[in-house]
Design a protein around this motif. Structure first.
Motif, PDB file in Angstrom:
ATOM      1  N   GLU A 174       0.844  -1.203   0.000  1.00  0.00           N
ATOM      2  CA  GLU A 174       0.000   0.000   0.000  1.00  0.00           C
ATOM      3  C   GLU A 174       0.876   1.249   0.000  1.00  0.00           C
ATOM      4  O   GLU A 174       0.552   2.258  -0.650  1.00  0.00           O
ATOM      5  CB  GLU A 174      -0.921   0.020   1.231  1.00  0.00           C
ATOM      6  CG  GLU A 174      -1.918  -1.136   1.296  1.00  0.00           C
ATOM      7  CD  GLU A 174      -1.322  -2.387   1.924  1.00  0.00           C
ATOM      8  OE1 GLU A 174      -0.096  -2.402   2.185  1.00  0.00           O
ATOM      9  OE2 GLU A 174      -2.087  -3.350   2.148  1.00  0.00           O
ATOM     10  N   TRP A 175       2.013   1.167   0.712  1.00  0.00           N
ATOM     11  CA  TRP A 175       2.942   2.303   0.748  1.00  0.00           C
ATOM     12  C   TRP A 175       3.592   2.530  -0.614  1.00  0.00           C
ATOM     13  O   TRP A 175       3.890   3.673  -0.989  1.00  0.00           O
ATOM     14  CB  TRP A 175       4.019   2.073   1.805  1.00  0.00           C
ATOM     15  CG  TRP A 175       3.525   2.173   3.207  1.00  0.00           C
ATOM     16  CD1 TRP A 175       3.347   1.151   4.098  1.00  0.00           C
ATOM     17  CD2 TRP A 175       3.118   3.358   3.890  1.00  0.00           C
ATOM     18  NE1 TRP A 175       2.859   1.613   5.289  1.00  0.00           N
ATOM     19  CE2 TRP A 175       2.713   2.974   5.194  1.00  0.00           C
ATOM     20  CE3 TRP A 175       3.060   4.699   3.542  1.00  0.00           C
ATOM     21  CZ2 TRP A 175       2.261   3.895   6.135  1.00  0.00           C
ATOM     22  CZ3 TRP A 175       2.605   5.620   4.478  1.00  0.00           C
ATOM     23  CH2 TRP A 175       2.210   5.223   5.755  1.00  0.00           C
ATOM     24  N   VAL A 176       3.810   1.470  -1.361  1.00  0.00           N
ATOM     25  CA  VAL A 176       4.388   1.604  -2.696  1.00  0.00           C
ATOM     26  C   VAL A 176       3.423   2.325  -3.624  1.00  0.00           C
ATOM     27  O   VAL A 176       3.825   3.167  -4.437  1.00  0.00           O
ATOM     28  CB  VAL A 176       4.759   0.224  -3.276  1.00  0.00           C
ATOM     29  CG1 VAL A 176       5.362   0.369  -4.675  1.00  0.00           C
ATOM     30  CG2 VAL A 176       5.744  -0.498  -2.356  1.00  0.00           C
ATOM     31  N   ALA A 177       2.126   2.008  -3.501  1.00  0.00           N
ATOM     32  CA  ALA A 177       1.112   2.693  -4.306  1.00  0.00           C
ATOM     33  C   ALA A 177       1.096   4.191  -3.983  1.00  0.00           C
ATOM     34  O   ALA A 177       0.991   5.036  -4.887  1.00  0.00           O
ATOM     35  CB  ALA A 177      -0.258   2.078  -4.055  1.00  0.00           C
ATOM     36  N   ILE A 178       1.229   4.507  -2.699  1.00  0.00           N
ATOM     37  CA  ILE A 178       1.282   5.922  -2.292  1.00  0.00           C
ATOM     38  C   ILE A 178       2.528   6.586  -2.860  1.00  0.00           C
ATOM     39  O   ILE A 178       2.492   7.734  -3.307  1.00  0.00           O
ATOM     40  CB  ILE A 178       1.253   6.033  -0.750  1.00  0.00           C
ATOM     41  CG1 ILE A 178      -0.068   5.512  -0.205  1.00  0.00           C
ATOM     42  CG2 ILE A 178       1.487   7.477  -0.308  1.00  0.00           C
ATOM     43  CD1 ILE A 178      -0.126   5.427   1.317  1.00  0.00           C
ATOM     44  N   ALA A 179       3.644   5.857  -2.871  1.00  0.00           N
ATOM     45  CA  ALA A 179       4.889   6.389  -3.414  1.00  0.00           C
ATOM     46  C   ALA A 179       4.752   6.688  -4.909  1.00  0.00           C
ATOM     47  O   ALA A 179       5.238   7.719  -5.396  1.00  0.00           O
ATOM     48  CB  ALA A 179       6.031   5.396  -3.172  1.00  0.00           C
ATOM     49  N   CYS A 180       4.094   5.808  -5.638  1.00  0.00           N
ATOM     50  CA  CYS A 180       3.882   6.018  -7.077  1.00  0.00           C
ATOM     51  C   CYS A 180       3.054   7.278  -7.318  1.00  0.00           C
ATOM     52  O   CYS A 180       3.378   8.101  -8.181  1.00  0.00           O
ATOM     53  CB  CYS A 180       3.188   4.810  -7.692  1.00  0.00           C
ATOM     54  SG  CYS A 180       4.209   3.312  -7.783  1.00  0.00           S
ATOM     55  N   ALA A 181       1.983   7.422  -6.542  1.00  0.00           N
ATOM     56  CA  ALA A 181       1.131   8.601  -6.686  1.00  0.00           C
ATOM     57  C   ALA A 181       1.912   9.870  -6.346  1.00  0.00           C
ATOM     58  O   ALA A 181       1.760  10.902  -7.010  1.00  0.00           O
ATOM     59  CB  ALA A 181      -0.098   8.472  -5.780  1.00  0.00           C
ATOM     60  N   SER A 182       2.767   9.794  -5.336  1.00  0.00           N
ATOM     61  CA  SER A 182       3.562  10.953  -4.925  1.00  0.00           C
ATOM     62  C   SER A 182       4.496  11.405  -6.044  1.00  0.00           C
ATOM     63  O   SER A 182       4.662  12.608  -6.283  1.00  0.00           O
ATOM     64  CB  SER A 182       4.370  10.598  -3.670  1.00  0.00           C
ATOM     65  OG  SER A 182       5.116  11.704  -3.214  1.00  0.00           O
ATOM     66  N   SER A 183       5.092  10.450  -6.754  1.00  0.00           N
ATOM     67  CA  SER A 183       6.001  10.792  -7.853  1.00  0.00           C
ATOM     68  C   SER A 183       5.276  11.562  -8.948  1.00  0.00           C
ATOM     69  O   SER A 183       5.785  12.568  -9.471  1.00  0.00           O
ATOM     70  CB  SER A 183       6.620   9.519  -8.450  1.00  0.00           C
ATOM     71  OG  SER A 183       7.479   8.891  -7.522  1.00  0.00           O
ATOM     72  N   VAL A 184       4.090  11.105  -9.310  1.00  0.00           N
ATOM     73  CA  VAL A 184       3.322  11.769 -10.371  1.00  0.00           C
ATOM     74  C   VAL A 184       2.888  13.161  -9.931  1.00  0.00           C
ATOM     75  O   VAL A 184       2.956  14.120 -10.711  1.00  0.00           O
ATOM     76  CB  VAL A 184       2.102  10.913 -10.771  1.00  0.00           C
ATOM     77  CG1 VAL A 184       1.236  11.654 -11.792  1.00  0.00           C
ATOM     78  CG2 VAL A 184       2.551   9.576 -11.351  1.00  0.00           C
ATOM     79  N   VAL A 185       2.465  13.296  -8.672  1.00  0.00           N
ATOM     80  CA  VAL A 185       2.077  14.611  -8.156  1.00  0.00           C
ATOM     81  C   VAL A 185       3.267  15.570  -8.219  1.00  0.00           C
ATOM     82  O   VAL A 185       3.125  16.746  -8.577  1.00  0.00           O
ATOM     83  CB  VAL A 185       1.547  14.501  -6.710  1.00  0.00           C
ATOM     84  CG1 VAL A 185       1.347  15.886  -6.098  1.00  0.00           C
ATOM     85  CG2 VAL A 185       0.225  13.740  -6.692  1.00  0.00           C
ATOM     86  N   GLY A 186       4.462  15.068  -7.877  1.00  0.00           N
ATOM     87  CA  GLY A 186       5.655  15.898  -7.943  1.00  0.00           C
ATOM     88  C   GLY A 186       5.916  16.413  -9.347  1.00  0.00           C
ATOM     89  O   GLY A 186       6.195  17.604  -9.545  1.00  0.00           O
ATOM     90  N   LEU A 187       5.812  15.534 -10.339  1.00  0.00           N
ATOM     91  CA  LEU A 187       6.027  15.942 -11.727  1.00  0.00           C
ATOM     92  C   LEU A 187       4.973  16.949 -12.184  1.00  0.00           C
ATOM     93  O   LEU A 187       5.282  17.918 -12.879  1.00  0.00           O
ATOM     94  CB  LEU A 187       6.012  14.717 -12.638  1.00  0.00           C
ATOM     95  CG  LEU A 187       7.248  13.822 -12.578  1.00  0.00           C
ATOM     96  CD1 LEU A 187       7.031  12.556 -13.402  1.00  0.00           C
ATOM     97  CD2 LEU A 187       8.484  14.556 -13.068  1.00  0.00           C
ATOM     98  N   LEU A 188       3.730  16.712 -11.802  1.00  0.00           N
ATOM     99  CA  LEU A 188       2.661  17.632 -12.206  1.00  0.00           C
ATOM    100  C   LEU A 188       2.837  19.001 -11.545  1.00  0.00           C
ATOM    101  O   LEU A 188       2.487  20.027 -12.141  1.00  0.00           O
ATOM    102  CB  LEU A 188       1.300  17.034 -11.854  1.00  0.00           C
ATOM    103  CG  LEU A 188       0.899  15.789 -12.664  1.00  0.00           C
ATOM    104  CD1 LEU A 188      -0.431  15.233 -12.182  1.00  0.00           C
ATOM    105  CD2 LEU A 188       0.839  16.111 -14.155  1.00  0.00           C
ATOM    106  N   ALA A 189       3.381  19.019 -10.326  1.00  0.00           N
ATOM    107  CA  ALA A 189       3.664  20.305  -9.672  1.00  0.00           C
ATOM    108  C   ALA A 189       4.750  21.057 -10.439  1.00  0.00           C
ATOM    109  O   ALA A 189       4.666  22.271 -10.638  1.00  0.00           O
ATOM    110  CB  ALA A 189       4.100  20.075  -8.224  1.00  0.00           C
ATOM    111  N   TRP A 190       5.792  20.347 -10.891  1.00  0.00           N
ATOM    112  CA  TRP A 190       6.827  20.985 -11.714  1.00  0.00           C
ATOM    113  C   TRP A 190       6.243  21.480 -13.034  1.00  0.00           C
ATOM    114  O   TRP A 190       6.640  22.524 -13.546  1.00  0.00           O
ATOM    115  CB  TRP A 190       7.962  20.004 -11.972  1.00  0.00           C
ATOM    116  CG  TRP A 190       8.831  19.796 -10.774  1.00  0.00           C
ATOM    117  CD1 TRP A 190       9.023  20.666  -9.739  1.00  0.00           C
ATOM    118  CD2 TRP A 190       9.636  18.647 -10.474  1.00  0.00           C
ATOM    119  NE1 TRP A 190       9.889  20.137  -8.819  1.00  0.00           N
ATOM    120  CE2 TRP A 190      10.287  18.904  -9.240  1.00  0.00           C
ATOM    121  CE3 TRP A 190       9.869  17.440 -11.115  1.00  0.00           C
ATOM    122  CZ2 TRP A 190      11.154  17.987  -8.648  1.00  0.00           C
ATOM    123  CZ3 TRP A 190      10.729  16.522 -10.532  1.00  0.00           C
ATOM    124  CH2 TRP A 190      11.366  16.794  -9.308  1.00  0.00           C
ATOM    125  N   GLY A 191       5.298  20.704 -13.572  1.00  0.00           N
ATOM    126  CA  GLY A 191       4.637  21.149 -14.793  1.00  0.00           C
ATOM    127  C   GLY A 191       3.848  22.430 -14.573  1.00  0.00           C
ATOM    128  O   GLY A 191       3.787  23.303 -15.452  1.00  0.00           O
TER     129      GLY A 191
END
Length: 348
Positions: free
Chosen positions: A59-76
């Motif tokens: 479950e923590w890995v799924a949260i980590a994956c979502a966190s990575s995408v949110v980070g990229l979208l914030a940079w976008g």
């Protein structure tokens, strides 16, 4: 602002994946990286690594994956703010997909992360009505803004570690590399901004052999592009409030892009603290400046060494945490970026 024929954006991504390195070089890069990562696993102990992964809470890995995408979208989003200063209005939904597609191309090409700005600007200029000079100025500005939290977080983590533990030789080397970048990058920016004539002369001297062999590139055309690039930068720096707004998203992006290491530790029950993450992620990113796609093998080796030295974690579990972190921050992002690339091509 309306956009150009979006087929141009798809063609830019495709040409970037083929012309920049060639499919064969990309495949060879991944094969070499796979071999090196396998050997790293041998050194860490594959049996201990697999045992740790079998006991992970995914479950923590799924949260980590979502966190990575949110980070990229914030940079976008930070990128969109900078573009708006130049009078370029691109819907965030469209720009976000373009950013993910460009990220995918940078992640699969050797040394893509070390020099991906021109290609990212090329994709943007083909996918919107932005000129290449405006696109490059916006990308360079956004990347420089992203470096501020990069160095800030690394400094906070390093200061904490200096007070809490002694650093090994490998950790000291990475810390020195970060310190060199922290001083070197601003120095290069200062020189490049205040000595434009010298920069122009260097670039013109570099392209002179090309201008002699083809009529498609001229010294006057290159000089004009350099002048337009600096004019775009002047317009951006003339809006400090907008830059501050973009900087907020740069910090948010870095927090979410670093958090997957913390979540990977939670998944395995390892003592990887938030303060430790602040130093380890930038340090491992520095180690990832290798000729292999996405810094593969270099990032993994650095992460294992840092976790063993600073978190006092055995090699097997440290390598397991590295695998989970790289899955969520690289391989998952690669998959999302791949879908974004197909979307950019298909929306034509």
């Amino acid at each position: 602002m309306t956009t150009k024929d979006s087929a141009d954006g798809g063609e830019a991504v495709v040409s970037g994946l083929t012309d920049r390195s060639g499919v064969a070089k990309i495949l060879v890069g991944f094969l070499i990286a796979a071999l090196l990562v396998y050997l790293l696993g041998v050194a860490a102990g594959w049996e201990r690594t697999v045992n740790a992964l079998q006991q992970a809470e995914y479950e923590w890995v799924a949260i980590a994956c979502a966190s990575s995408v949110v980070g990229l979208l914030a940079w976008g989003k930070a990128w969109q703010v900078v573009l708006r200063v130049l009078g370029i209005e691109v819907p965030y939904r469209r720009l976000g997909v373009t950013y993910l597609a460009a990220t995918f191309a940078n992640y699969v090409t050797p040394m893509g992360q070390a020099g991906g700005e021109p290609f990212t600007a090329y994709v943007l200029s083909k996918d919107t009505e932005a000129s290449y000079e405006d696109s490059l100025a916006s990308v360079v500005t956004a990347d420089l803004l992203n470096l501020l939290p990069f160095f800030n977080f690394a400094a906070i983590g390093l200061v904490y570690l200096l007070f809490r533990t002694s650093l090994t030789e490998d950790v000291e080397t990475l810390a020195q590399g970060l310190a060199a970048m922290a001083f070197g990058v601003p120095l290069l920016v200062y020189v490049g901004w205040n000595h434009r004539d010298a920069v122009e002369r260097i670039i013109l001297r570099a392209v002179r052999p090309v201008t002699r062999r083809t009529d498609r590139v001229s010294a006057e055309g290159v000089r004009r592009r350099i002048d337009e690039f600096y004019e775009s930068l002047e317009r951006i720096t003339g809006e400090p409030r907008s830059l501050l707004y973009a900087l907020v998203f740069s910090y948010v992006g870095w927090v979410f892009f670093a958090m997957p290491l913390y979540f990977s530790g939670k998944a395995l029950g390892l003592p990887i603290t938030l303060v430790l993450v602040l130093f380890v992620v930038p340090a491992s990113t520095l180690a990832g400046l290798t000729p292999l796609p996405g810094g593969l093998a270099g990032v993994e080796a650095a992460l294992v060494a840092l976790l063993v030295a600073l978190a006092t974690v055995p090699k097997g579990p440290a390598f397991a945490a590295t695998i989970l972190y790289r899955f969520s921050s690289y391989w998952f992002v690669l998959a999302v970026g791949g879908f974004a690339t197909f979307w950019v091509i298909a929306r034509s």
